[in-house]
Every structure is written in structure tokens, then in C-alpha cells.
Scaffold this active site. Structure first.
Site, PDB file in Angstrom:
ATOM      1  N   GLY A  14       0.854  -1.187   0.000  1.00  0.00           N
ATOM      2  CA  GLY A  14       0.000   0.000   0.000  1.00  0.00           C
ATOM      3  C   GLY A  14       0.887   1.233   0.000  1.00  0.00           C
ATOM      4  CD  GLU A 114     -12.230  13.286   3.820  1.00  0.00           C
ATOM      5  OE1 GLU A 114     -12.945  12.273   3.811  1.00  0.00           O
ATOM      6  OE2 GLU A 114     -11.016  13.261   3.635  1.00  0.00           O
ATOM      7  CG  HIS A 230     -16.301   5.649   6.663  1.00  0.00           C
ATOM      8  ND1 HIS A 230     -17.467   6.210   6.184  1.00  0.00           N
ATOM      9  CD2 HIS A 230     -15.300   6.434   6.207  1.00  0.00           C
ATOM     10  CE1 HIS A 230     -17.165   7.286   5.464  1.00  0.00           C
ATOM     11  NE2 HIS A 230     -15.848   7.446   5.472  1.00  0.00           N
ATOM     12  NE  ARG A 276     -14.050   8.903   9.116  1.00  0.00           N
ATOM     13  CZ  ARG A 276     -13.045   8.638   8.288  1.00  0.00           C
ATOM     14  NH1 ARG A 276     -12.264   7.611   8.508  1.00  0.00           N
ATOM     15  NH2 ARG A 276     -12.831   9.402   7.250  1.00  0.00           N
ATOM     16  CG  HIS A 337     -12.896   3.249   7.242  1.00  0.00           C
ATOM     17  ND1 HIS A 337     -12.942   2.944   5.892  1.00  0.00           N
ATOM     18  CD2 HIS A 337     -12.254   4.443   7.335  1.00  0.00           C
ATOM     19  CE1 HIS A 337     -12.358   3.928   5.206  1.00  0.00           C
ATOM     20  NE2 HIS A 337     -11.917   4.836   6.054  1.00  0.00           N
ATOM     21  NE  ARG A 372      -7.913   6.714   9.953  1.00  0.00           N
ATOM     22  CZ  ARG A 372      -8.446   7.135   8.809  1.00  0.00           C
ATOM     23  NH1 ARG A 372      -7.990   8.216   8.209  1.00  0.00           N
ATOM     24  NH2 ARG A 372      -9.438   6.475   8.255  1.00  0.00           N
TER      25      ARG A 372
END
Ligand code: SIN
Length: 526
Positions: A14, A114, A230, A276, A337, A372
Site C-alpha cells: 500500500g 472532511e 466509517h 466520525r 474501516h 482518527r
């Protein structure tokens, strides 16, 4: 420097794995990437919203730091978050240098917003194809640089090695052709464990084995109880839980319940852009109290052109279900998530095992605290990836400070050798049902029992007696459940029905360490 020390083994492909490999190569080292699928297959690939960095005219790393600390619910390691936010602009410059085509407006990088960010600071590419754009650009650089990449190759275990690093045991994807590599630096960039949950935004490869393998080898883990859910993945019976990025709410989309009412404004001052964890729990509550299986994301007030230009992947996906977000409300549910905890590292990415480094989602640097902030995950892989590459070049003494509380988990309880007797679906269902958005002592204790049984059930029958994927999944799940059982409070992403308040005594991190002198599953050094 020995020849082995010049040849770091990077596990995972990744953003963290590819970036560390590129930087090691540029620093004159000879990295090899080992990846269990294809080079370009990773969790990074599916990231939509973007990557956060304070590059806007009204922004500063200091402001980014404050937002990160605030979202982390009193558990963010401020020194680590300062590193993250102050080095972010330089790492973005690296991505630009590597050819990541960030979206621009009038020649300047475009910035989205966001949840829980006080500024527009989310860089994106291809609209909502940020992860894909980054992954492809880095992959091409890796290939062009001639960096060795071993695809469909799996890390099976880490064994005691030398000052340079542990011995790495690899096999092919079918568990055959086992080989032991000379002790040298090993960089874990294996990503998270989201797909161990029945409902997840992650691809099926996100199974958390890096955590299980490092733990068996004697590494310390921290913050494993913090799994981020999420709030918005697509809901339809039988359909994949495709991520519907938070950036849509950043552009003005709002959540509605099945009665058509907006509910977030009664829950938090920042309404639909609340942190979140708060949004995910509010949606979960709506679902439980209404009995309706989802809530709805309403983007119909946004201009159609903007929706299709800014969120092309989502629009394309929804079209395959006959939905158009400029006209139709999007059915959404919360899903697992992101793994906030992981292998404990210091600011240079060093784990508690000499020569074993971790970067990206598998690492626990302390930057996220209990929750996070969006866009900080891709960033973490880069910022700490850079530090890992430099540390591999010039290794120095050091390592992570142990957290205030350490739980010892007997390795005998985790079994973890050999053949797969257990059922991955049982792991996934148990995690979702008992170690999910809302937890309780009773559910967590029963999950711990079940995971111990599953892990023990993986009896040694293979000749090489190495733990396989189900044993690793059961162990990672067990470690999440154990840590969640220990933390008797609610904070950030960890919510306990039986302890619904934050408690001052828990303003500490929980570590997990294997309790055994001769760790089972550890291969002999060669
Ligand atoms: C999103 O696009 O909503 C996810 C971004 C993130 O997890 O950082």
C-alpha cells in the site's frame, strides 16, 4: 553496514510499503517488496476522500495538529502528531514528484473538507479516486526503478535474528515453498484488519496478519481496542459495502433517517461533520431504534455537475444500482474501516524488536489517539515511512516507550499453529456482533472465549507448523477483543454500553504483549 542490513524487506504494497521502498532505493539501499496479492492491490487503492496536509493559504501545520489532537479524544501522542502535521507538506511534495495527479483548480491543488477538520485541507485525485491514483503512481515508480517485488508471497513468521533484524519466513500464497530469509531489516507495511469484520469498507486482503505475526515474535502492540467505524458505506442487501466518502458531507450532503428527518444536528454542534465515531454511533442508534436497516445520505441539493466531477467513482457505482445521487438518496450504514492500534513504534518507526519497523495502518504511532481524523491515514504511511527509510539507512538505538498499562496475553491461549480448522466467517460475525460499534463486558468476554477456542482449534498438522491465515485472523480478533475488554470506559471509537462515559483513569494507552518465554509459532533461527 552488513550486506543484509542494506537489503530491507518490505512487507506490503500500500502507500506505506511502496513509499518506503522508493525512499530506501533513493537512499542507496536495495529493498525488496513482498506482497501477498498483486503489487497494486492494497487498502490504499480504495481510499476515496483524500490525504490531509496543511497547504492551504488559511491553514497551518499547527491548526492541523490541533484538529488531530481534538478528534483523538485526549489520547493523541502530541509529539507524534506534531511530526505528522509538520512533515505533511514535504511528503505531499514527494507524491507530486512521484507523479500523483492531484486535482487542481486554476493551477493550484484543490482542497476538500472532511469531518472534524477546521479547514479545507484534503487533497484528492481523480475526484474520489485518490487512493487509486496514489497507488498507481507509486507502483509505476517502483517498477521503473527496478525494485524487486515478489507478488503472491506471504510473510508467515518472524524469528529471532541479529542486530540487523529478525529472520523472515515467507511462503507462496498457497502456504507452500517456505523459505527463511537472512536476518535483516524488516518493514511491516501490511495494513489493517477491517475485513475481519462482517461489515467493512476494506478489501478482503485487509486481514491484520502483520499484527498477529509481530505479536507472536514478541513485539508490543498498543491501542488495539480502537477500531474506527466509517459512518457511510452503501447499503443494499447482497451488495458490497462500497465506501461513500465523508467528503460528500464536506461538500454539503446531509444524513436523514427513514422518516426523512435530519438527525445529526440534535447530536453534535458540527452536525453532519461531527467526528466520525459520533456520526457512526448516531447512525447505529437510528437503525436500532427505527428497525429500518439503514439511513440515507442526501446529496440532492448539490449540483449534478459537481457530484459527477468530484465523485465519479461513487456516481458510477451508484448507477450500477440504478441510483443517481443528484436525484436519489443514498442508503448507507456504518462499517469497520480502520485499525487505529497496531505494532507499537517510536517516532522513527522502530518496534520493540531490533530491526523490525512498522509504517502505515499496521503501526501504532499514537497520532490518532482514540479516533482518527479523515485523511491522516494515507499521510501517516508517508510521514513515518520516510522516517523508517532514514532509520534503515542509519540505524540508531531506541524503540517505543511502553504504554502505561500492559496486558500479557498467554501465547498458549492463542494457539496459532498449523492447519485451518476454524471458520473465518465466525471470526467476522463475532467481531461485528460483539466487538463492534457498541460493546459490553458480556459480549467482549464471550468474544474472547470464542477467539481463544478458534485460535486453539488450529492444531498443528502442517509439516512446517506455521500459523495460517485463520489462525492469524483469530489471534488479531482476540487481541482487539482483549484490549476492548480491558478498557472500562467509552472514548473515541471505543464505546462500551456498560461504561458509557469517558474516565480520567483511562487517559492512558493499553499495550498487549505475548506471555511466553519460548513463543509458540516462532521458527528456529538459521
Ligand atoms: C473517506 O473518504 O471518507 C475516508 C477517508 C479516510 O478514512 O481517511
Amino acid at each position: 553496514m552488513t550486506e543484509a542490513a542494506r537489503r530491507p524487506l518490505i512487507i506490503g504494497s500500500g502507500i506505506a510499503g511502496l513509499y518506503v521502498a522508493l525512499r530506501c532505493h533513493e537512499l542507496g539501499l536495495r529493498p525488496t517488496i513482498v506482497t501477498k496479492a498483486r503489487l497494486e492491490e492494497s487498502n490504499t487503492r480504495y481510499a476515496q476522500g483524500g490525504i490531509a496536509a496543511a497547504i492551504g493559504p488559511d491553514d497551518s501545520p499547527r491548526q492541523h495538529l490541533e484538529d488531530t489532537v481534538k478528534a483523538g479524544d485526549e489520547l493523541v501522542d502530541r509529539a507524534a502528531a506534531r511530526v505528522l502535521t509538520s512533515e505533511a507538506p514535504a511528503r505531499i511534495a514527494d507524491l507530486v514528484r512521484y507523479g500523483v495527479p492531484f486535482d487542481t483548480i486554476e493551477g493550484r491543488i484543490a482542497l476538500g473538507r472532511e469531518a472534524a477538520h477546521s479547514r479545507f485541507r484534503t487533497l484528492h485525485a481523480g475526484g474520489d479516486a485518490t487512493g487509486l491514483s496514489i497507488e498507481e503512481a507509486l507502483k509505476h515508480r517502483v517498477v521503473d526503478a527496478g525494485i524487486e517485488a515478489r507478488e503472491r508471497t506471504v510473510l508467515r513468521a518472524l524469528g529471532p535474528g541479529s542486530r540487523d533484524g529478525p529472520v523472515a519466513v515467507l511462503s507462496d500464497a498457497d502456504g507452500k515453498a517456505v523459505e527463511f530469509l537472512t536476518a535483516g531489516p524488516v518493514v511491516l507495511a501490511t495494513g489493517g484488519a477491517g475485513s475481519l469484520y462482517r461489515q467493512s469498507s476494506n478489501p478482503s486482503i485487509a486481514t491484520g496478519e502483520g499484527v498477529a505475526i509481530a505479536f507472536r515474535a514478541g513485539a508490543l502492540l498498543t491501542d488495539m481496542e480502537f477500531v474506527q467505524f466509517h459512518p457511510t458505506a452503501f447499503y443494499r442487501e447482497g451488495a458490497p459495502r462500497f465506501l461513500i466518502t465523508e467528503a460528500l458531507r464536506g461538500e454539503g450532503a446531509v444524513l436523514r433517517n427513514d422518516a426523512g428527518d435530519r438527525f445529526m444536528s440534535t447530536v453534535h454542534r458540527d452536525a453532519d461533520l461531527a467526528p466520525r465515531d459520533i456520526v457512526a454511533r448516531a447512525i447505529d442508534r437510528q437503525i436500532v431504534t427505527s428497525g429500518h436497516p439503514c439511513v440515507y445520505l442526501d446529496a440532492t441539493a448539490l449540483p449534478r455537475d459537481l457530484l459527477f466531477a468530484r465523485f465519479p467513482s461513487i456516481c458510477h457505482f451508484l448507477a450500477s444500482y440504478g441510483l443517481d445521487p443528484s436525484r436519489d438518496q443514498i442508503p448507507v450504514v456504518p462499517v469497520a474501516h480502520y485499525m487505529i492500534g497496531g505494532v507499537t513504534t517510536d517516532l522513527e518507526g522502530r518496534s520493540a524488536i531490533p530491526g523490525l519497523y512498522a509504517a502505515g495502518e499496521v503501526a501504532s504511532t499514537g497520532v490518532h489517539g482514540a479516533n482518527r481524523l479523515a485523511g491522516n491515514s494515507l499521510l501517516e504511511g508517508l510521514v513515518f515511512g520516510e522516517r523508517v527509510a532514514r532509520q534503515v539507512l542509519h540505524p540508531g538505538p531506541g524503540g517505543p516507550k511502553p504504554p502505561a498499562r500492559i496486558e500479557e496475553v498467554p501465547l498458549s491461549a492463542t494457539g496459532g499453529r498449523g492447519e485451518e480448522a476454524a471458520d473465518l466467517e465466525e471470526v467476522r460475525s463475532t467481531l461485528w456482533d460483539e466487538v463492534g460499534i457498541v460493546r459490553s463486558a458480556e459480549g467482549l468476554a464471550s468474544a474472547v472465549d470464542r477467539f481463544e477456542r478458534l485460535a486453539r482449534g488450529t492444531a498443528a498438522t502442517r509439516a512446517e507448523a506455521l500459523p495460517g491465515p485463520i489462525a492469524n485472523a483469530a489471534l488479531t480478533a482476540l487481541l482487539i477483543a482483549r484490549a476492548a475488554l480491558v478498557r472500562t470506559e467509552s472514548r473515541g471509537a471505543h464505546f462500551r454500553r456498560d461504561w458509557p462515559q469517558r474516565r480520567a483513569i483511562w487517559r492512558i494507552h493499553v499495550g498487549l504483549r505475548a506471555k511466553a518465554s519460548a513463543a509458540r509459532g516462532r521458527p528456529a533461527n538459521r
